[in-house]
Design a protein around this motif. Sequence first.
Motif, PDB file in Angstrom:
ATOM      1  N   TYR A   1       4.423  10.253   9.691  1.00 54.55           N
ATOM      2  CA  TYR A   1       5.609   9.534  10.137  1.00 54.55           C
ATOM      3  C   TYR A   1       5.481   9.181  11.618  1.00 54.55           C
ATOM      4  CZ  TYR A   1       8.008  11.090   5.864  1.00 54.55           C
ATOM      5  OH  TYR A   1       8.368  11.320   4.565  1.00 54.55           O
ATOM      6  N   GLN A   2       6.014   8.023  11.979  1.00 50.01           N
ATOM      7  CA  GLN A   2       6.097   7.601  13.367  1.00 50.01           C
ATOM      8  C   GLN A   2       7.473   7.002  13.583  1.00 50.01           C
ATOM      9  OE1 GLN A   2       3.103   4.836  14.630  1.00 50.01           O
ATOM     10  NE2 GLN A   2       4.085   4.403  16.590  1.00 50.01           N
ATOM     11  N   CYS A   3       8.259   7.605  14.477  1.00 51.95           N
ATOM     12  CA  CYS A   3       9.616   7.136  14.749  1.00 51.95           C
ATOM     13  C   CYS A   3       9.729   6.763  16.224  1.00 51.95           C
ATOM     14  CB  CYS A   3      10.644   8.213  14.394  1.00 51.95           C
ATOM     15  SG  CYS A   3      10.604   8.718  12.654  1.00 51.95           S
ATOM     16  N   THR A   4      10.170   5.563  16.491  1.00 50.45           N
ATOM     17  CA  THR A   4      10.313   5.072  17.858  1.00 50.45           C
ATOM     18  C   THR A   4      11.788   4.840  18.152  1.00 50.45           C
ATOM     19  OG1 THR A   4       8.164   3.966  17.696  1.00 50.45           O
ATOM     20  CG2 THR A   4       9.613   3.298  19.505  1.00 50.45           C
ATOM     21  N   LEU A   5      12.301   5.465  19.217  1.00 58.66           N
ATOM     22  CA  LEU A   5      13.694   5.305  19.601  1.00 58.66           C
ATOM     23  C   LEU A   5      13.862   4.055  20.458  1.00 58.66           C
ATOM     24  CD1 LEU A   5      14.654   8.992  20.514  1.00 58.66           C
ATOM     25  CD2 LEU A   5      14.479   7.892  18.273  1.00 58.66           C
ATOM     26  N   PRO A   6      15.095   3.593  20.652  1.00 56.90           N
ATOM     27  CA  PRO A   6      15.309   2.429  21.521  1.00 56.90           C
ATOM     28  C   PRO A   6      14.787   2.640  22.940  1.00 56.90           C
ATOM     29  CG  PRO A   6      17.257   2.850  20.202  1.00 56.90           C
ATOM     30  CD  PRO A   6      16.333   4.008  19.972  1.00 56.90           C
ATOM     31  N   SER A   7      14.715   3.888  23.391  1.00 60.89           N
ATOM     32  CA  SER A   7      14.186   4.196  24.723  1.00 60.89           C
ATOM     33  C   SER A   7      12.665   4.118  24.775  1.00 60.89           C
ATOM     34  CB  SER A   7      14.619   5.615  25.128  1.00 60.89           C
ATOM     35  OG  SER A   7      14.055   6.572  24.242  1.00 60.89           O
ATOM     36  N   GLN A   8      12.030   3.844  23.613  1.00 57.42           N
ATOM     37  CA  GLN A   8      10.574   3.800  23.440  1.00 57.42           C
ATOM     38  C   GLN A   8       9.944   5.188  23.400  1.00 57.42           C
ATOM     39  OE1 GLN A   8       9.081   0.856  22.526  1.00 57.42           O
ATOM     40  NE2 GLN A   8      11.262   0.353  22.531  1.00 57.42           N
TER      41      GLN A   8
ATOM     42  N   ASN B   1       0.809  -1.219   0.000  1.00 57.98           N
ATOM     43  CA  ASN B   1       0.000   0.000   0.000  1.00 57.98           C
ATOM     44  C   ASN B   1       0.840   1.265   0.000  1.00 57.98           C
ATOM     45  OD1 ASN B   1       1.022  -0.042   2.576  1.00 57.98           O
ATOM     46  ND2 ASN B   1      -0.951   0.182   3.616  1.00 57.98           N
ATOM     47  N   GLY B   2       2.168   1.118  -0.111  1.00 55.20           N
ATOM     48  CA  GLY B   2       3.054   2.274  -0.136  1.00 55.20           C
ATOM     49  C   GLY B   2       3.680   2.603   1.195  1.00 55.20           C
ATOM     50  N   ASP B   3       3.245   1.950   2.270  1.00 53.40           N
ATOM     51  CA  ASP B   3       3.870   2.160   3.574  1.00 53.40           C
ATOM     52  C   ASP B   3       5.305   1.644   3.549  1.00 53.40           C
ATOM     53  OD1 ASP B   3       1.397   3.057   4.288  1.00 53.40           O
ATOM     54  OD2 ASP B   3       1.100   1.647   5.945  1.00 53.40           O
ATOM     55  N   ARG B   4       6.148   2.221   4.400  1.00 47.29           N
ATOM     56  CA  ARG B   4       7.533   1.774   4.511  1.00 47.29           C
ATOM     57  C   ARG B   4       7.924   1.707   5.985  1.00 47.29           C
ATOM     58  NH1 ARG B   4      10.651   6.179   1.654  1.00 47.29           N
ATOM     59  NH2 ARG B   4       8.778   7.383   2.107  1.00 47.29           N
ATOM     60  N   LYS B   5       8.827   0.784   6.296  1.00 44.76           N
ATOM     61  CA  LYS B   5       9.311   0.658   7.662  1.00 44.76           C
ATOM     62  C   LYS B   5      10.805   0.405   7.644  1.00 44.76           C
ATOM     63  CE  LYS B   5       8.013  -2.961  10.093  1.00 44.76           C
ATOM     64  NZ  LYS B   5       7.211  -3.844  10.979  1.00 44.76           N
ATOM     65  N   VAL B   6      11.525   1.074   8.535  1.00 49.85           N
ATOM     66  CA  VAL B   6      12.964   0.879   8.682  1.00 49.85           C
ATOM     67  C   VAL B   6      13.245   0.486  10.124  1.00 49.85           C
ATOM     68  CG1 VAL B   6      15.240   1.966   8.624  1.00 49.85           C
ATOM     69  CG2 VAL B   6      13.568   2.511   6.850  1.00 49.85           C
ATOM     70  N   LEU B   7      13.873  -0.660  10.312  1.00 49.49           N
ATOM     71  CA  LEU B   7      14.300  -1.112  11.630  1.00 49.49           C
ATOM     72  C   LEU B   7      15.816  -1.034  11.672  1.00 49.49           C
ATOM     73  CD1 LEU B   7      11.900  -3.263  10.467  1.00 49.49           C
ATOM     74  CD2 LEU B   7      11.916  -3.828  12.899  1.00 49.49           C
ATOM     75  N   LYS B   8      16.356  -0.311  12.640  1.00 45.46           N
ATOM     76  CA  LYS B   8      17.797  -0.124  12.733  1.00 45.46           C
ATOM     77  C   LYS B   8      18.391  -1.122  13.719  1.00 45.46           C
ATOM     78  CE  LYS B   8      19.254   4.128  12.583  1.00 45.46           C
ATOM     79  NZ  LYS B   8      19.452   5.560  12.915  1.00 45.46           N
ATOM     80  N   GLY B   9      19.693  -1.301  13.625  1.00 44.01           N
ATOM     81  CA  GLY B   9      20.363  -2.257  14.475  1.00 44.01           C
ATOM     82  C   GLY B   9      20.288  -1.938  15.956  1.00 44.01           C
ATOM     83  N   ASP B  10      20.103  -0.651  16.303  1.00 47.11           N
ATOM     84  CA  ASP B  10      20.038  -0.275  17.719  1.00 47.11           C
ATOM     85  C   ASP B  10      18.628  -0.412  18.298  1.00 47.11           C
ATOM     86  OD1 ASP B  10      18.712   1.811  16.505  1.00 47.11           O
ATOM     87  OD2 ASP B  10      20.048   3.389  17.221  1.00 47.11           O
ATOM     88  N   GLY B  11      17.670  -0.858  17.471  1.00 42.59           N
ATOM     89  CA  GLY B  11      16.304  -1.042  17.952  1.00 42.59           C
ATOM     90  C   GLY B  11      15.350   0.073  17.572  1.00 42.59           C
ATOM     91  N   ALA B  12      15.844   1.145  16.970  1.00 44.25           N
ATOM     92  CA  ALA B  12      14.969   2.232  16.542  1.00 44.25           C
ATOM     93  C   ALA B  12      14.129   1.781  15.349  1.00 44.25           C
ATOM     94  CB  ALA B  12      15.784   3.467  16.170  1.00 44.25           C
ATOM     95  N   VAL B  13      12.889   2.256  15.275  1.00 48.21           N
ATOM     96  CA  VAL B  13      11.977   1.890  14.199  1.00 48.21           C
ATOM     97  C   VAL B  13      11.335   3.160  13.634  1.00 48.21           C
ATOM     98  CG1 VAL B  13       9.923   0.583  13.530  1.00 48.21           C
ATOM     99  CG2 VAL B  13      11.454  -0.315  15.298  1.00 48.21           C
ATOM    100  N   SER B  14      11.367   3.319  12.326  1.00 51.48           N
ATOM    101  CA  SER B  14      10.702   4.438  11.651  1.00 51.48           C
ATOM    102  C   SER B  14       9.642   3.878  10.716  1.00 51.48           C
ATOM    103  CB  SER B  14      11.706   5.286  10.860  1.00 51.48           C
ATOM    104  OG  SER B  14      12.636   5.911  11.727  1.00 51.48           O
ATOM    105  N   TYR B  15       8.447   4.482  10.727  1.00 55.80           N
ATOM    106  CA  TYR B  15       7.342   3.994   9.902  1.00 55.80           C
ATOM    107  C   TYR B  15       6.725   5.178   9.174  1.00 55.80           C
ATOM    108  CZ  TYR B  15       3.619   0.806   8.461  1.00 55.80           C
ATOM    109  OH  TYR B  15       2.780   0.016   7.717  1.00 55.80           O
ATOM    110  N   TYR B  16       6.490   4.993   7.874  1.00 55.01           N
ATOM    111  CA  TYR B  16       5.839   6.020   7.050  1.00 55.01           C
ATOM    112  C   TYR B  16       4.501   5.486   6.564  1.00 55.01           C
ATOM    113  CZ  TYR B  16       4.726   8.956   3.037  1.00 55.01           C
ATOM    114  OH  TYR B  16       4.082   9.762   2.138  1.00 55.01           O
ATOM    115  N   TYR B  17       3.424   6.260   6.839  1.00 55.39           N
ATOM    116  CA  TYR B  17       2.072   5.899   6.408  1.00 55.39           C
ATOM    117  C   TYR B  17       1.753   6.643   5.114  1.00 55.39           C
ATOM    118  CZ  TYR B  17       1.650   4.300  11.267  1.00 55.39           C
ATOM    119  OH  TYR B  17       1.841   3.673  12.471  1.00 55.39           O
ATOM    120  N   LYS B  18       1.712   5.918   4.012  1.00 51.95           N
ATOM    121  CA  LYS B  18       1.505   6.527   2.705  1.00 51.95           C
ATOM    122  C   LYS B  18       0.141   7.200   2.598  1.00 51.95           C
ATOM    123  CE  LYS B  18       2.099   7.221  -1.763  1.00 51.95           C
ATOM    124  NZ  LYS B  18       3.070   8.190  -2.310  1.00 51.95           N
ATOM    125  N   ALA B  19      -0.916   6.544   3.075  1.00 49.70           N
ATOM    126  CA  ALA B  19      -2.276   7.051   2.901  1.00 49.70           C
ATOM    127  C   ALA B  19      -2.481   8.405   3.569  1.00 49.70           C
ATOM    128  CB  ALA B  19      -3.293   6.045   3.435  1.00 49.70           C
TER     129      ALA B  19
END
Length: 237
Positions: A177-184, A155-173
């Motif tokens: 953006y939603q970015c979560t750091l290792p500290s939550q 659907n065009g969404d994308r997600k990046v998971l980094k080695g340190d546990g950080a997660v970035s998510y892009y909602y195409k619709a």
Amino acid sequence: RERERERGKPTPPLNLSKLMDQKPTHQPQQQQQRDVPPTIIATTTAPPKNQSGGLSVSGGAPGSLPLPVVIGGYELQPGQEDFAELMRFRFEEDFDAMRRRTERAQAVLPQPTGEKQAGNRWERVYADDRKEVHYANGLRKIMWPDGATSVFFTNGDRKVLKGDGAVSYYYKATDSYQCTLPSQEQFFKFPTGQLERHYPSGAKSIVFSNGTLKRIHHDGSEVIEYVTKRTNNQHAG
């Protein structure tokens, strides 16, 4: 899971690989802005760093900066560091970096050294130790040797998971953006220009598109702050 334990039923183990492929069940919702008097209700200091875990752990985080400073035409004062860091957070950085990395890898090593099919997915391995997984439903995942993973949804969404546990998510619709750091600690960006920063304690820092600042403390109390709009010929002191 707690109820199953109480009933004496065994708790099935979590399938972490399945959770990695899934996208959030619902998209983040913007905090609604309320009408408030055009005066400063209160001024408070930023949440302590032990609540947020700091910003230096994320590639998209700019870190601290001296105040006062003008960002986006608004002058932020001492005590508003959390808002300054939120307004300077680089939401697109992880996605841009991953795009450049993928393009370089595909240009240098376009052909896989091995390929196999396992159920409804196809796996390809490359000489640089990256692995691509293509699913029958169109989902594609790239796993890198340093532990990073990028996921491309149909659907065009994308997600990046980094080695340190950080997660970035892009909602195409919704272009959000939603970015979560290792500290939550979580950072949100909405197409209206609204920005939100959520702390593990439950506290929140919010920047509305008109420059109004709001803090929501962990006990639910709210504080509204205002910043000075600066023109090109004005400078912070």
